[in-house]
Design an enzyme around this catalytic site. Structure first.
Site, mmCIF file in Angstrom:
data_model
loop_
_atom_site.group_PDB
_atom_site.id
_atom_site.type_symbol
_atom_site.label_atom_id
_atom_site.label_comp_id
_atom_site.label_asym_id
_atom_site.label_seq_id
_atom_site.Cartn_x
_atom_site.Cartn_y
_atom_site.Cartn_z
ATOM 1 N N TYR A 1 -13.132 -5.216 10.188
ATOM 2 C CA TYR A 1 -11.892 -4.432 10.252
ATOM 3 C C TYR A 1 -11.225 -4.587 11.617
ATOM 4 O O TYR A 1 -10.009 -4.796 11.716
ATOM 5 C CB TYR A 1 -12.218 -2.966 9.978
ATOM 6 C CG TYR A 1 -11.017 -2.064 9.836
ATOM 7 C CD1 TYR A 1 -10.215 -2.107 8.698
ATOM 8 C CD2 TYR A 1 -10.693 -1.153 10.836
ATOM 9 C CE1 TYR A 1 -9.121 -1.272 8.562
ATOM 10 C CE2 TYR A 1 -9.601 -0.314 10.713
ATOM 11 C CZ TYR A 1 -8.819 -0.377 9.570
ATOM 12 O OH TYR A 1 -7.724 0.454 9.445
ATOM 13 N N VAL B 1 -1.950 -8.646 -2.215
ATOM 14 C CA VAL B 1 -1.293 -9.258 -1.053
ATOM 15 C C VAL B 1 -2.130 -10.362 -0.428
ATOM 16 O O VAL B 1 -1.605 -11.174 0.345
ATOM 17 C CB VAL B 1 -0.922 -8.207 0.021
ATOM 18 C CG1 VAL B 1 0.067 -7.188 -0.526
ATOM 19 C CG2 VAL B 1 -2.163 -7.535 0.586
ATOM 20 N N GLY C 1 0.840 -1.202 0.000
ATOM 21 C CA GLY C 1 0.000 0.000 0.000
ATOM 22 C C GLY C 1 0.869 1.243 0.000
ATOM 23 O O GLY C 1 0.540 2.244 0.629
ATOM 24 N N LYS D 1 -7.516 -6.159 12.489
ATOM 25 C CA LYS D 1 -6.478 -5.363 13.127
ATOM 26 C C LYS D 1 -6.034 -5.967 14.460
ATOM 27 O O LYS D 1 -4.843 -5.934 14.803
ATOM 28 C CB LYS D 1 -6.970 -3.920 13.317
ATOM 29 C CG LYS D 1 -7.148 -3.172 11.991
ATOM 30 C CD LYS D 1 -5.834 -3.075 11.259
ATOM 31 C CE LYS D 1 -5.939 -2.486 9.883
ATOM 32 N NZ LYS D 1 -4.632 -2.383 9.201
ATOM 33 N N ARG E 1 -0.014 5.509 -1.797
ATOM 34 C CA ARG E 1 -1.076 6.468 -1.448
ATOM 35 C C ARG E 1 -1.156 6.626 0.062
ATOM 36 O O ARG E 1 -0.797 5.730 0.817
ATOM 37 C CB ARG E 1 -2.429 5.994 -1.982
ATOM 38 C CG ARG E 1 -2.475 5.815 -3.484
ATOM 39 C CD ARG E 1 -3.784 5.168 -3.939
ATOM 40 N NE ARG E 1 -4.940 6.010 -3.657
ATOM 41 C CZ ARG E 1 -6.206 5.626 -3.812
ATOM 42 N NH1 ARG E 1 -6.469 4.389 -4.206
ATOM 43 N NH2 ARG E 1 -7.197 6.450 -3.558
#
Length: 249
Positions: free
Chosen positions: A159, A67, A15, A163, A18
């Protein structure tokens, strides 16, 4: 101010073209490193990033890779090996996506895709990073996680799970590779002024900003500074840790 020197080192940043990843890639290049900036599919953004670098562009290698695909990541590491004569010293797991919904209404494919990119992507990249670093008995792996993994946010169960999983993976990995001179740590950014924050309504921006004890959003450069520290030789006694970059949240 600390001036890190990453001359003759190479960093792979997923990533990396950006937002926060772009700031990390640029910071490494300014500190002398060669950077392999991996991106998922936005060719225009990757080319635009390179066009802004001027003379630094010679230190940038752009690579497109999904990925979440084990085979694609394996192929990526084979591709870059001959391009890095001194090997790979640093990997930053920064790739991440969000597909928000309350759990009861979340589509199974949205659960899977977020876990696939954020958590399985971290596994895929970290595995091949360790294999590359073990031969020289040195390496730094830094994973960008989120306070969401600790606190949980409404509408982000996928999410948050990804994480939290990154932190658990990193802490286990740090114990496995310590004897090989490799450290593994996380950086956990809070509200950072990227295009995601920029799209929020003004009242919501003010609400979020007022939640931060420092009363301001962080910058991508704030995150990059912490990544460079954990990737440096000066951080050699830090592993299995999570460094919060949250303004005090």
């Amino acid at each position: 101010m600390v001036r890190y020197d990453f001359s003759n080192q190479a960093a792979l940043v997923t990533g990396g073209t950006r937002g926060i990843g772009r700031a990390i890639s640029e910071a490494f290049m300014r500190a002398g490193a060669t950077v392999v900036a991996v991106y998922a599919g936005n060719d225009a953004a990757a080319a635009a990033f390179k066009d802004t670098l001027g003379p630094l562009a010679e230190k940038l290698i752009l690579k497109k890779c999904d990925v979440s695909s084990y085979e694609s990541v394996e192929a990526l590491f084979k591709e870059i090996e001959p391009l890095l004569p001194n090997g790979l010293q640093i990997v930053v797991n920064n790739s991440g996506i969000r597909k928000d919904a309350v759990l009861a209404m979340m589509k199974p494919q949205d659960w899977r895709s977020v876990l696939d990119v954020n958590l399985s992507g971290t596994f895929n990249v970290s595995k091949f990073a360790v294999l590359a670093m073990m031969r020289k008995r040195y390496g730094r792996i830094v994973t960008i996680t989120s306070p969401c993994g600790e606190f949980g946010f409404e509408g982000q169960s996928n999410y948050a799970a990804s994480k939290a999983g990154q932190v658990g993976l990193t802490r286990s990995l740090s114990k496995e590779v310590a004897s090989r001179g490799i450290t593994a740590n996380c950086v956990s950014p809070g509200f950072i002024a990227t295009e995601l924050i920029g799209d929020l309504p003004e009242k919501l921006r003010e609400h979020y900003q007022n939640q931060v004890p420092l009363k301001k959003f962080g910058t991508p450069e704030d995150v990059a500074n912490c990544v460079l520290f954990l990737a440096s030789k000066e951080s050699s006694y830090i592993t299995g840790s999570v460094l919060d970059v949250t303004g005090g949240l």
